[in-house]
Design an enzyme around this catalytic site. Sequence first.
Site, PDB file in Angstrom:
ATOM      1  N   ASP A 199       2.888  34.050  21.951  1.00  0.00           N
ATOM      2  CA  ASP A 199       1.976  33.497  22.941  1.00  0.00           C
ATOM      3  C   ASP A 199       1.319  32.227  22.393  1.00  0.00           C
ATOM      4  OD1 ASP A 199       0.423  33.207  25.154  1.00  0.00           O
ATOM      5  OD2 ASP A 199      -0.565  35.163  24.999  1.00  0.00           O
ATOM      6  N   CYS A 212       1.706  30.419  30.335  1.00  0.00           N
ATOM      7  CA  CYS A 212       2.064  31.846  30.196  1.00  0.00           C
ATOM      8  C   CYS A 212       2.678  32.461  31.441  1.00  0.00           C
ATOM      9  CB  CYS A 212       0.830  32.674  29.872  1.00  0.00           C
ATOM     10  SG  CYS A 212      -0.101  32.143  28.442  1.00  0.00           S
ATOM     11  N   HIS A 216       0.327  39.867  32.315  1.00  0.00           N
ATOM     12  CA  HIS A 216      -0.057  38.573  32.904  1.00  0.00           C
ATOM     13  C   HIS A 216       0.780  38.171  34.113  1.00  0.00           C
ATOM     14  CE1 HIS A 216      -2.034  34.446  31.840  1.00  0.00           C
ATOM     15  NE2 HIS A 216      -2.605  35.074  32.862  1.00  0.00           N
ATOM     16  N   ASP A 221       6.178  31.325  24.485  1.00  0.00           N
ATOM     17  CA  ASP A 221       6.130  31.282  25.955  1.00  0.00           C
ATOM     18  C   ASP A 221       5.842  29.874  26.471  1.00  0.00           C
ATOM     19  OD1 ASP A 221       3.462  31.225  25.104  1.00  0.00           O
ATOM     20  OD2 ASP A 221       2.740  32.405  26.798  1.00  0.00           O
TER      21      ASP A 221
END
Length: 513
Positions: free
Chosen positions: A44, A82, A138, A294
């Site tokens: 991330d 993301c 998410h 990501d």
Amino acid sequence: MSSRGSKRRKILSFLLLQICLWADVTSVSRAIPSKPHIVFILADDLGWHDVSWHNRKALTPNLEELANEGIILDQSYVQPLCTPTRSALLTGRYPFTIGRQHDVLHGSQPTGLTLNATLLPQALKEIGYSTHVVGKWHLGFCHWDYTPNYRGFDTFFGYYNGGEDHYVHSVGKNGNMAFNEGEQGYGYDFRRNVDPDFSVNGTYDTEVFSSHIEDLLSTRNPEDPMFLYFALQSIHTPLQVPENYREPFKYIGDEEREIVLAMSWAMDDAVGRVVNALKETGHFNNSIIIFSSDNGGHESGANNWPLRGAKRSLWEGGTRAAGFIHSPLLPKTGFVSNTLMHVTDWYATLVGLAGGTIPENTDGFDQWEALTSGSPSPRTSFIYNIDNFIDPHNETQLNAALRKGDYKMIIGNPGEGSWTFPPEGLDTEGNSLHDHNAPSGDDLPRGIKLFNVIDDPEERENIAESHQDVVEDMLVDFQSELLRLVPADLPPDDPKSNPKYFGGVWSPGWCQV
Ligand SMILES: *[C@@H]1O[C@H](CO)[C@@H](O)[C@H](O)[C@H]1NC(C)=O
Ligand SMILES: *[C@@H]1O[C@H](CO)[C@@H](O)[C@H](O)[C@H]1NC(C)=O
Ligand SMILES: *[C@@H]1O[C@H](CO)[C@@H](O)[C@H](O)[C@H]1NC(C)=O
Ligand SMILES: *[C@@H]1O[C@H](CO)[C@@H](O)[C@H](O)[C@H]1NC(C)=O
């Protein structure tokens, strides 16, 4: 007459032979892995320069070993944020075709990843895979239908929001991490499947995730195919890391950078534990491990040097991800692949590899042949993003970028585009051709820009003016893609989402689908 006939027969048999040879090659490389385990590790906000195979001062030995003994993906692109990348990965569709092109999903928005797509775990489950997601979701949770257990994952162990405190697993409205019970919309966010799991409160997330994966692997039969989607929160904010990881980076004298490199090392430890567990439980020799960030590194200490821009931007620093593929099943390894890839390609590649049917409406390509046999990439172009939205002044904005061959065209505002020299310095002197932060002479936020990202990967020189034929050609492509644009799905925050209505836990159950 007869000589012509025999000539024709010769040509025919030559063609048949070619087809047989071709089919043979195809079936050989396809036949090796029969339903391999697929382990997709998504970091991330990890920057291009935050891994040790790009930066000798980073400490990611486990990842580097996998990368060096696998195939390093040097032209592997993701979305700049993301939620869009995760949407593209799990649907095989460009976010601008499903309304996910603008911004991330906020915890209070009453929506989620479009329910009319068959997600990657659903496609793999249909052909016999057991499917597990560990870490960040998410992709929406206002209704149970948007949550992992209802979208093809047999198990979920993680959190719904975009980020949270790495220890207390709680987060405020719209990603505010402040640990303040009184703040509007603050809540706990960690679940084992559908139930809140308070047992992990206080434990750092890389430890929580890798322990869970060790348990998961030890209780399953390695003969049964598995899809494990491991979506770490490393190195997303808040910048937190156990103290012992900071020691090697104290010399840097820049606290954010020090913590980010420490977080990257902690992530590497977690990956090392997962790889050991795959080996000890008999999964490893039939596994394909994919690693990717990501999006580009964030601007709070991550680093994308020498690439331009960062997370959120359409520059290479926001979209060209550090990544690799590793597997004992790969026929040839130990090289850097320049196969042009986009995150939408994993869907077709992995479903194809597992023996499933690749959906027709995908924006991705099956890249397996290109990656393993070195044949040319089936992909010669891709859309970085097309983002249309109404800004606070009620003006319509259109920001986009596309790639065709060696060229990248940017339309509108690509976002902040500076180069950030790594605070820890470069490993070798003279490593860079450029001054640390030299401007490119082109910082206009709007208009059309063109770069040759093969000759000029740092996007220093806008060549739009001298290459008007290329610009015109790419504008034609752009216009046809524009027809597929759907409005961004951006409903306003809904106060019904407040965790205070759900026992202090971010929970589904406050929207319709
Ligand atoms: C799926 O949903 C998207 C919006 O999220 C819409 O644009 C698209 O037309 C829908 N497709 C189908 C097949 O219903
Ligand atoms: C998690 O632990 C912290 C520190 O002990 C505590 O203040 C907090 O209330 C706990 N959170 C939940 C949801 O129990
Ligand atoms: C992996 O190892 C197991 C146990 O050692 C063995 O049964 C299996 O055939 C191996 N699979 C591959 C693809 O080598
Ligand atoms: C933008 O449009 C909306 C709806 O038409 C209106 O309520 C708002 O005042 C406008 N904002 C500005 C800055 O003009």
